[in-house]
Design a protein around this motif. Structure first.
Motif, PDB file in Angstrom:
ATOM      1  N   ASN A 197     -13.497   6.143   5.382  1.00  0.00           N
ATOM      2  CA  ASN A 197     -14.216   5.093   4.124  1.00  0.00           C
ATOM      3  C   ASN A 197     -13.469   4.152   3.231  1.00  0.00           C
ATOM      4  O   ASN A 197     -14.507   3.647   3.302  1.00  0.00           O
ATOM      5  CB  ASN A 197     -15.140   6.092   3.665  1.00  0.00           C
ATOM      6  CG  ASN A 197     -16.373   7.121   4.211  1.00  0.00           C
ATOM      7  OD1 ASN A 197     -17.339   5.979   4.485  1.00  0.00           O
ATOM      8  ND2 ASN A 197     -16.602   8.463   4.324  1.00  0.00           N
ATOM      9  N   GLU A 198     -12.693   4.675   3.896  1.00  0.00           N
ATOM     10  CA  GLU A 198     -11.220   3.929   2.651  1.00  0.00           C
ATOM     11  C   GLU A 198      -9.556   3.801   3.257  1.00  0.00           C
ATOM     12  O   GLU A 198      -9.315   3.739   3.547  1.00  0.00           O
ATOM     13  CB  GLU A 198     -11.209   4.216   1.411  1.00  0.00           C
ATOM     14  CG  GLU A 198     -10.559   3.050   0.475  1.00  0.00           C
ATOM     15  CD  GLU A 198     -10.403   3.010  -0.852  1.00  0.00           C
ATOM     16  OE1 GLU A 198     -10.088   2.656  -1.290  1.00  0.00           O
ATOM     17  OE2 GLU A 198     -10.986   4.443  -1.256  1.00  0.00           O
ATOM     18  N   PRO A 199     -10.096   3.404   4.591  1.00  0.00           N
ATOM     19  CA  PRO A 199      -9.053   2.730   5.398  1.00  0.00           C
ATOM     20  C   PRO A 199      -8.019   2.068   4.689  1.00  0.00           C
ATOM     21  O   PRO A 199      -6.138   2.321   5.822  1.00  0.00           O
ATOM     22  CB  PRO A 199      -9.889   2.001   7.029  1.00  0.00           C
ATOM     23  CG  PRO A 199     -10.981   1.537   6.741  1.00  0.00           C
ATOM     24  CD  PRO A 199     -11.098   2.534   5.371  1.00  0.00           C
ATOM     25  N   GLY A 200      -8.089   1.009   4.584  1.00  0.00           N
ATOM     26  CA  GLY A 200      -6.825   0.263   3.958  1.00  0.00           C
ATOM     27  C   GLY A 200      -6.240   1.184   3.379  1.00  0.00           C
ATOM     28  O   GLY A 200      -4.472   1.033   2.951  1.00  0.00           O
ATOM     29  N   ARG A 201      -6.504   1.515   2.250  1.00  0.00           N
ATOM     30  CA  ARG A 201      -5.935   2.274   1.053  1.00  0.00           C
ATOM     31  C   ARG A 201      -5.226   3.559   1.516  1.00  0.00           C
ATOM     32  O   ARG A 201      -4.047   4.220   1.290  1.00  0.00           O
ATOM     33  CB  ARG A 201      -7.078   3.138   0.028  1.00  0.00           C
ATOM     34  CG  ARG A 201      -6.266   3.750  -1.019  1.00  0.00           C
ATOM     35  CD  ARG A 201      -6.943   3.841  -2.123  1.00  0.00           C
ATOM     36  NE  ARG A 201      -5.897   4.627  -3.357  1.00  0.00           N
ATOM     37  CZ  ARG A 201      -6.565   4.861  -4.257  1.00  0.00           C
ATOM     38  NH1 ARG A 201      -7.559   4.756  -4.882  1.00  0.00           N
ATOM     39  NH2 ARG A 201      -6.004   5.584  -5.205  1.00  0.00           N
ATOM     40  N   ALA A 202      -6.042   4.285   2.585  1.00  0.00           N
ATOM     41  CA  ALA A 202      -5.350   5.493   3.521  1.00  0.00           C
ATOM     42  C   ALA A 202      -4.412   5.202   4.424  1.00  0.00           C
ATOM     43  O   ALA A 202      -3.275   6.036   3.862  1.00  0.00           O
ATOM     44  CB  ALA A 202      -6.617   5.882   4.577  1.00  0.00           C
ATOM     45  N   ALA A 203      -4.602   4.161   5.132  1.00  0.00           N
ATOM     46  CA  ALA A 203      -3.314   3.396   5.832  1.00  0.00           C
ATOM     47  C   ALA A 203      -1.917   3.124   4.911  1.00  0.00           C
ATOM     48  O   ALA A 203      -0.764   3.146   5.512  1.00  0.00           O
ATOM     49  CB  ALA A 203      -3.724   2.519   6.531  1.00  0.00           C
ATOM     50  N   GLY A 204      -2.356   2.343   3.759  1.00  0.00           N
ATOM     51  CA  GLY A 204      -1.366   2.113   2.648  1.00  0.00           C
ATOM     52  C   GLY A 204      -0.468   3.497   1.829  1.00  0.00           C
ATOM     53  O   GLY A 204       0.673   4.047   1.933  1.00  0.00           O
ATOM     54  N   ILE A 205      -1.289   4.669   1.848  1.00  0.00           N
ATOM     55  CA  ILE A 205      -0.690   5.900   1.378  1.00  0.00           C
ATOM     56  C   ILE A 205       0.035   6.054   2.211  1.00  0.00           C
ATOM     57  O   ILE A 205       0.729   6.384   1.934  1.00  0.00           O
ATOM     58  CB  ILE A 205      -1.956   6.505   1.106  1.00  0.00           C
ATOM     59  CG1 ILE A 205      -2.565   6.417  -0.432  1.00  0.00           C
ATOM     60  CG2 ILE A 205      -1.304   8.017   0.667  1.00  0.00           C
ATOM     61  CD1 ILE A 205      -3.215   6.993  -0.418  1.00  0.00           C
ATOM     62  N   ILE A 206      -0.298   6.311   3.544  1.00  0.00           N
ATOM     63  CA  ILE A 206       0.554   7.112   4.722  1.00  0.00           C
ATOM     64  C   ILE A 206       1.822   6.184   5.187  1.00  0.00           C
ATOM     65  O   ILE A 206       2.873   6.622   5.370  1.00  0.00           O
ATOM     66  CB  ILE A 206      -0.059   6.533   5.980  1.00  0.00           C
ATOM     67  CG1 ILE A 206      -1.349   7.924   5.717  1.00  0.00           C
ATOM     68  CG2 ILE A 206       0.844   7.803   7.183  1.00  0.00           C
ATOM     69  CD1 ILE A 206      -2.523   7.882   6.559  1.00  0.00           C
ATOM     70  N   GLY A 207       1.616   5.024   4.650  1.00  0.00           N
ATOM     71  CA  GLY A 207       2.426   3.893   5.331  1.00  0.00           C
ATOM     72  C   GLY A 207       3.621   3.744   3.990  1.00  0.00           C
ATOM     73  O   GLY A 207       4.923   3.556   4.630  1.00  0.00           O
ATOM     74  N   ALA A 208       3.694   4.267   2.869  1.00  0.00           N
ATOM     75  CA  ALA A 208       4.185   3.850   1.602  1.00  0.00           C
ATOM     76  C   ALA A 208       4.711   5.149   2.161  1.00  0.00           C
ATOM     77  O   ALA A 208       6.170   4.972   1.709  1.00  0.00           O
ATOM     78  CB  ALA A 208       4.090   3.721   0.428  1.00  0.00           C
ATOM     79  N   PHE A 209       4.498   5.969   2.082  1.00  0.00           N
ATOM     80  CA  PHE A 209       5.215   7.588   2.296  1.00  0.00           C
ATOM     81  C   PHE A 209       6.202   7.595   3.745  1.00  0.00           C
ATOM     82  O   PHE A 209       7.106   7.664   3.186  1.00  0.00           O
ATOM     83  CB  PHE A 209       4.023   9.093   2.769  1.00  0.00           C
ATOM     84  CG  PHE A 209       5.323  10.115   2.855  1.00  0.00           C
ATOM     85  CD1 PHE A 209       5.395  10.502   2.441  1.00  0.00           C
ATOM     86  CD2 PHE A 209       4.685  10.410   4.202  1.00  0.00           C
ATOM     87  CE1 PHE A 209       6.404  12.148   2.469  1.00  0.00           C
ATOM     88  CE2 PHE A 209       5.239  12.040   5.029  1.00  0.00           C
ATOM     89  CZ  PHE A 209       6.048  12.194   3.366  1.00  0.00           C
ATOM     90  N   LEU A 210       5.995   7.068   4.340  1.00  0.00           N
ATOM     91  CA  LEU A 210       6.870   6.598   5.712  1.00  0.00           C
ATOM     92  C   LEU A 210       8.060   5.779   5.628  1.00  0.00           C
ATOM     93  O   LEU A 210       9.121   5.948   6.121  1.00  0.00           O
ATOM     94  CB  LEU A 210       6.316   6.625   7.135  1.00  0.00           C
ATOM     95  CG  LEU A 210       4.552   7.460   7.193  1.00  0.00           C
ATOM     96  CD1 LEU A 210       3.901   7.027   9.022  1.00  0.00           C
ATOM     97  CD2 LEU A 210       5.763   8.596   8.062  1.00  0.00           C
ATOM     98  N   SER A 211       7.782   4.912   5.080  1.00  0.00           N
ATOM     99  CA  SER A 211       8.729   3.625   4.224  1.00  0.00           C
ATOM    100  C   SER A 211       9.358   4.295   3.733  1.00  0.00           C
ATOM    101  O   SER A 211      10.619   3.892   3.989  1.00  0.00           O
ATOM    102  CB  SER A 211       7.831   2.521   3.791  1.00  0.00           C
ATOM    103  OG  SER A 211       6.885   1.984   5.382  1.00  0.00           O
ATOM    104  N   ALA A 212       9.332   4.921   2.754  1.00  0.00           N
ATOM    105  CA  ALA A 212      10.545   5.863   1.636  1.00  0.00           C
ATOM    106  C   ALA A 212      11.782   6.244   2.681  1.00  0.00           C
ATOM    107  O   ALA A 212      12.371   7.893   2.190  1.00  0.00           O
ATOM    108  CB  ALA A 212       9.563   7.116   0.895  1.00  0.00           C
TER     109      ALA A 212
END
Length: 247
Positions: free
Chosen positions: A230-245
């Motif tokens: 339902n909110e794929p952009g935000r979900a991808a951003g949250i996971i991507g930020a965690f992994l990038s860190a």
């Protein structure tokens, strides 16, 4: 590096389609046998059996692996992080609350865990027209395009997988496993909490369990069980930020 995504029950990997497009990187979907993937003869459809399957799947992927799980995928992800942290670089789950000692299975899970009632319930699920099943999923907040694909996979075969899986995790199984939740601190973790998800035990238990597991917490305000669809952009951003860190 591999980002591996694992769906829940009764679902298929189709729940991840929109989020995968938003991720901007290659991801791998792990399809649990019986849930949009063939159920081999003799497959052990218990909690232990699916954990053994997950170990095999991860062992075959190029590492390091970042494992992201939703619903039952998230339950297995946390147990994997507790028992085989050597197979992953990090873990993400949206069901940390299931590992809180106070957790009580939701009504449908309780029905599946009940002899005769469970058989009746999955039988009705399999026999229902696909359009009816899709409508029920949409009513529970799943997007229509995803619901149509998931409904098509809600067959008698899926029902045969659901019952032993849920019955093998009936309380006090989860409460006993929760005693070892601190072992999940071996690898970095992320707990995604969708504030309107009725299946995870609530925000407070989810936060408490996340803290015991040493996991970061990310909220999805106003989102329910299928936050990734339902909110794929935000979900991808949250996971991507965690992994990038972690890099």
């Amino acid at each position: 590096m591999t980002i591996a995504l694992m769906h829940g029950v009764p679902e298929t990997a189709d729940i991840w389609t929109a989020m995968r497009k938003e991720m901007g990187v290659e991801t791998a979907c792990l399809s649990m046998p019986g849930f949009g993937a063939p159920l081999p003869d003799g497959f052990d459809c218990t909690f232990d059996g699916y954990l053994a399957w997950l170990v095999e799947e991860l062992s075959a992927l190029p590492g390091p692996v970042d494992l992201v799980g939703h619903d039952w995928g998230g339950i297995l992800t946390i147990r994997l992080a507790m028992e085989r942290p050597d197979l992953i670089r990090s873990w993400t789950s949206d069901v940390t609350g299931v590992y809180d000692p106070s957790y009580k299975w939701h009504d449908l899970a309780t029905a599946w865990q009940t002899t005769k009632l469970g058989e009746q319930t999955v039988g009705m699920m399999a026999a229902a027209p696909a359009a009816m099943k899709a409508a029920q999923l949409v009513g529970a907040s799943m997007p229509e395009d995803v619901a149509a694909k998931v409904a098509a996979a809600m067959t008698e075969e899926m029902g045969r997988a659901i019952l032993p899986l849920y019955r093998s995790a009936a309380q006090p199984v989860m409460s006993e496993l929760a005693k070892d939740l601190g072992k999940a601190t071996a690898k970095p973790g992320l707990a995604i909490i969708a504030t309107e998800d009725a299946y995870t035990g609530g925000q407070a238990p989810s936060r408490a369990a996340a803290e015991r597991a040493g996991a970061d917490v990310a909220l999805m305000p106003g989102q329910g069980h299928w936050w990734m669809a339902n909110e794929p952009g935000r979900a991808a951003g949250i996971i991507g930020a965690f992994l990038s860190a972690l890099d």
